[in-house]
Design an enzyme around this catalytic site. Structure first.
Site, short mmCIF file in Angstrom:
data_model
loop_
_atom_site.label_atom_id
_atom_site.label_comp_id
_atom_site.label_asym_id
_atom_site.label_seq_id
_atom_site.Cartn_x
_atom_site.Cartn_y
_atom_site.Cartn_z
CD1 TRP A 99 -16.63 -10.91 -29.48
CD2 TRP A 99 -15.91 -13.58 -29.99
NE1 TRP A 99 -15.66 -11.28 -28.44
CE2 TRP A 99 -15.51 -12.57 -28.45
CE3 TRP A 99 -16.11 -14.37 -30.04
CZ2 TRP A 99 -14.38 -13.39 -28.09
CZ3 TRP A 99 -15.36 -15.01 -29.49
CH2 TRP A 99 -14.23 -14.97 -28.44
CG ASP A 166 -22.97 -13.31 -30.20
OD1 ASP A 166 -23.34 -13.01 -28.48
OD2 ASP A 166 -21.72 -13.09 -30.38
CE LYS A 190 -17.29 -12.19 -22.42
NZ LYS A 190 -17.66 -12.91 -24.17
#
Ligand SMILES: *Cc1c(COP(=O)(O)O)cnc(C)c1O
Length: 355
Positions: A99, A166, A190
């Site tokens: 990511w 993030d 999540k």
């Protein structure tokens, strides 16, 4: 049979979130209409959006210098929105996984990007700590929890520039000093809500400093000015996010959740370290409390699919590791009860005893 949901994302949500959202899909706030067929500008939905943003501020202790908005399209959109809005000449990034490297790729479209360190050569099994960040960077971007590789930044780096993070897979799992960040973002699926929305925490005075024109939908300021209602927000995920945030508050807030998360991760890592069949893949000091990655020791490698089957026979779902790590990954987000982690640990013990 009761299912124990260890999926990495979309992932487990509290029963409170699912029940209340299901009820609102049938009859929203006593309107006699479904949540899915009511104007987002109705007073009932505006109350949902306002309460969700206020509760996020309360739970994370967000200072008045920052604003909270919900934006459609997930965390990946933030990989471009962050540099679009904040990168004037140069930004620094820490490469800690898939990511993070996707975020880096997008940022390069907007200016100079300095990757200060990377653990790619070790398949991202650790968090690099020895690096310097250029003081003329507009921000330093980190991925606080690396969902795929099971590493987490446990000590926020001391740097002279504002942070951008993030936090898709560890937001609300532990306290955060929001004042250090220009921006924090997280895809909801999540630790918050169904997929389709991202929560963004943005420092208001960090905006307005880039000279490029920004399309309205990608402009944080426009979403802030419109109270996160510039266009139709993803109403169902925002409603579900509110339920989760209420449940977090009821659980005792972030410190209480963090304590439970530590307990859950400890019992699983202890078993991985004790059990002769398994070993963890992440460097011990960087182990994630949210995503626990482990494989079978080399001499037992051929038993991996047998363990997967053995686990699924006990209601354990979603522990197959990401293809870039292999083995297993057990995700222990806030909504995961300790009792489910105990079921997994029991399965690891009894499987070992049968070998
Ligand atoms: C899942 C995840 C993403 C991607 O989220 P999308 O909402 O699918 O764009 C980004 N970063 C991290 C750390 C993630 O875990």
């Amino acid at each position: 049979m009761k299912k124990h949901n260890f999926y990495a994302g979309p992932s487990i949500l509290s029963e409170y979130t699912i029940k209340n959202t299901a009820a609102a899909v049938e009859n929203f706030a006593g309107t006699g209409l479904s949540l899915m067929e009511v104007s987002h500008r109705s007073k009932e939905f505006i109350a949902v959006s306002d309460e969700a943003r206020a509760l996020a501020k309360e739970l994370l202790d967000i200072p008045s210098s920052h604003e909270v908005i919900f934006l459609g399209s997930g965390a990946s959109m933030q990989f471009c929105m962050v540099p679009y809005n904040l990168l004037n000449t140069k930004a620094s990034y820490l490469d800690t996984g898939t990511w993070a490297s996707k975020a880096i790729k997008e940022a390069r479209l907007f200016g100079e990007v300095e990757v200060v360190a990377s653990s790619k050569e070790a398949n991202y099994t650790y968090i690099p700590k020895d690096y310097t960040v250029a003081p003329d960077s507009d921000y330093f971007h980190i991925t606080t929890n690396n969902t795929i590789f099971g590493t987490e930044i446990h000590r926020i780096p001391e740097v002279s520039v504002p942070l951008a993070a993030d936090m898709s897979s560890d937001i609300f799992s532990r306290p955060v000093d929001v004042s250090k960040y220009s921006v924090i973002y997280a895809g909801a699926q999540k630790n918050l809500a169904p997929a389709g929305v991202a929560i963004v925490i943005i420092r208001k005075d960090a905006l307005g400093k880039v000279s490029r024109p920004i399309p309205s939908m990608l402009n944080y300021q426009i979403h802030i000015d419109n109270d996160s209602m510039f266009n139709t927000p993803p109403v169902l995920p925002v409603f579900a996010a509110l339920q989760t945030l209420r449940w977090y508050k009821e659980q005792g807030g972030i410190p209480a959740l963090q304590k439970k998360n530590m307990e859950k991760a400890t019992i699983l890592y202890d078993e991985i370290d004790r059990n002769r069949l398994f070993k963890g893949t992440a460097a011990t000091e960087d182990r994630s409390l949210m995503n626990v990655c482990f494989v079978m020791n080399d001499e037992y490698k051929e038993l991996e699919s047998a363990f997967n089957t053995y686990a699924s026979e006990r209601g354990i779902v979603g522990i197959k590791g990401h293809r870039s790590v292999g083995g297993f990954r057990a995700s222990l987000y806030n909504a995961m009860p300790k009792s489910s982690v105990e079921v997994l640990v029991e399965a690891m013990k009894s499987f070992e005893n049968n070998i």
